[in-house]
Scaffold this motif. Structure first.
Motif, PDB file in Angstrom:
ATOM      1  N   ARG A  24       0.812  -1.225   0.000  1.00  0.00           N
ATOM      2  CA  ARG A  24       0.000   0.000   0.000  1.00  0.00           C
ATOM      3  C   ARG A  24       0.843   1.272   0.000  1.00  0.00           C
ATOM      4  N   LEU A  27       0.693   3.381  -3.078  1.00  0.00           N
ATOM      5  CA  LEU A  27      -0.592   4.071  -3.234  1.00  0.00           C
ATOM      6  C   LEU A  27      -0.587   5.377  -2.454  1.00  0.00           C
ATOM      7  N   ARG A  30       1.735   7.892  -4.236  1.00  0.00           N
ATOM      8  CA  ARG A  30       1.126   8.502  -5.419  1.00  0.00           C
ATOM      9  C   ARG A  30       0.160   9.612  -5.029  1.00  0.00           C
ATOM     10  N   ALA A  52      -6.154   7.413  -1.519  1.00  0.00           N
ATOM     11  CA  ALA A  52      -5.411   6.177  -1.782  1.00  0.00           C
ATOM     12  C   ALA A  52      -6.326   4.965  -1.928  1.00  0.00           C
TER      13      ALA A  52
END
Length: 259
Positions: A24, A27, A30, A52
């Motif tokens: 994770r 995520l 990002r 996320a």
């Protein structure tokens, strides 16, 4: 900047971070990078979790493994979290990558601009087709597989990407491992066998599409009965009912006359 082959910091595995949390972290990174690009200074756990695609309790648990707990009423410092997660993922150093198999997929990967911004540098392109040898793809000269081991050694490659047909993927994998590669991203539609200490991540687009097809089929199956239930029920067929004559007031005529 240090390179992956000669400088390996303490990994998430050695720090005791669960694999599910590691999966994770990209995520979160990002989402945080998008916030950073918009000059957002802080973010709450709820906002970041929504961006996320996870729940906020899971996010806070994940960040606790990093030693980051945020500030009550303020949230998390975006820039610090970007640095913290990047460091944990090893993205604060240079990771040279070799792509083996420069067909349509391999060429597309070589041209992908997102690698460099995330710490991954395409250092070499290799293919078994002699007609591709010497051709420039994304500004990099394609080299023949005959020199794979030497290319890896000279380029200081850390990660191997396999984009070959399934039939040759295992052989390529074996050669990469023998050359010292311990991390492989596999796009070939086959399962690779590797020794202990070698990490393989598999990306199979056809499998992902098949999973989506399953969900589409299930949704279609769930919608069909609902349409049937909302349709008005058909009227029951008229049945001929025969009634015996009942004595009328005069005892001769029936109370209900037949049609």
């Amino acid at each position: 900047m240090a390179t992956g082959r000669n400088h390996r910091p303490a990994t998430t595995r050695s720090r005791g971070i669960p694999e599910a949390t590691v999966a994770r972290l990209p995520l979160y990174l990002r989402a945080l990078t998008a916030l950073s690009e918009r000059s957002v200074p802080t973010v709450s756990s709820e906002e970041l979790a929504a961006a996320a695609g996870v729940n906020s309790a899971k996010l806070r648990k994940d960040f606790s493994y990093l030693g980051s707990y945020g500030t009550r009423g303020v949230g998390y410092d975006v820039e610090y979290l970007v640095y913290q997660i990047s460091r944990e993922l090893g993205l604060t150093q240079d990771w040279p990558v070799v792509i083996v198999g420069i067909g349509n997929l391999g060429a597309a990967l070589a041209n992908y601009g997102g690698f460099a911004s995330r710490g991954f540098r395409v250092a070499a392109l290799i293919d078994a087709d002699p007609s591709l040898t010497g051709r420039l793809v994304a500004g990099i000269e394609v080299q023949h597989t005959d020199g794979l081991e030497q290319i890896i050694d000279e380029s200081g490659v850390s990660i191997g990407v396999i984009a070959t047909p399934a039939g040759s993927a295992q052989q390529v994998c074996d050669r990469l491992v023998a050359a010292g590669i311990t991390s492989i991203l596999n796009f070939a539609p086959t399962v690779l066998s590797v020794p202990d200490g070698v990490d393989v991540r598999k990306v199979d687009l056809s499998i992902e599409l098949q999973i989506l097809a399953f969900h589409e089929q299930r949704k279609a199956g769930e919608e069909a009965p609902e349409e049937e239930e909302t349709a008005p029920p058909a009227a029951p067929p008229a049945a001929a009912v025969s009634k015996r004559p009942e004595p009328g007031s005069d005892g001769d005529r029936p109370a209900v006359m037949p049609a």
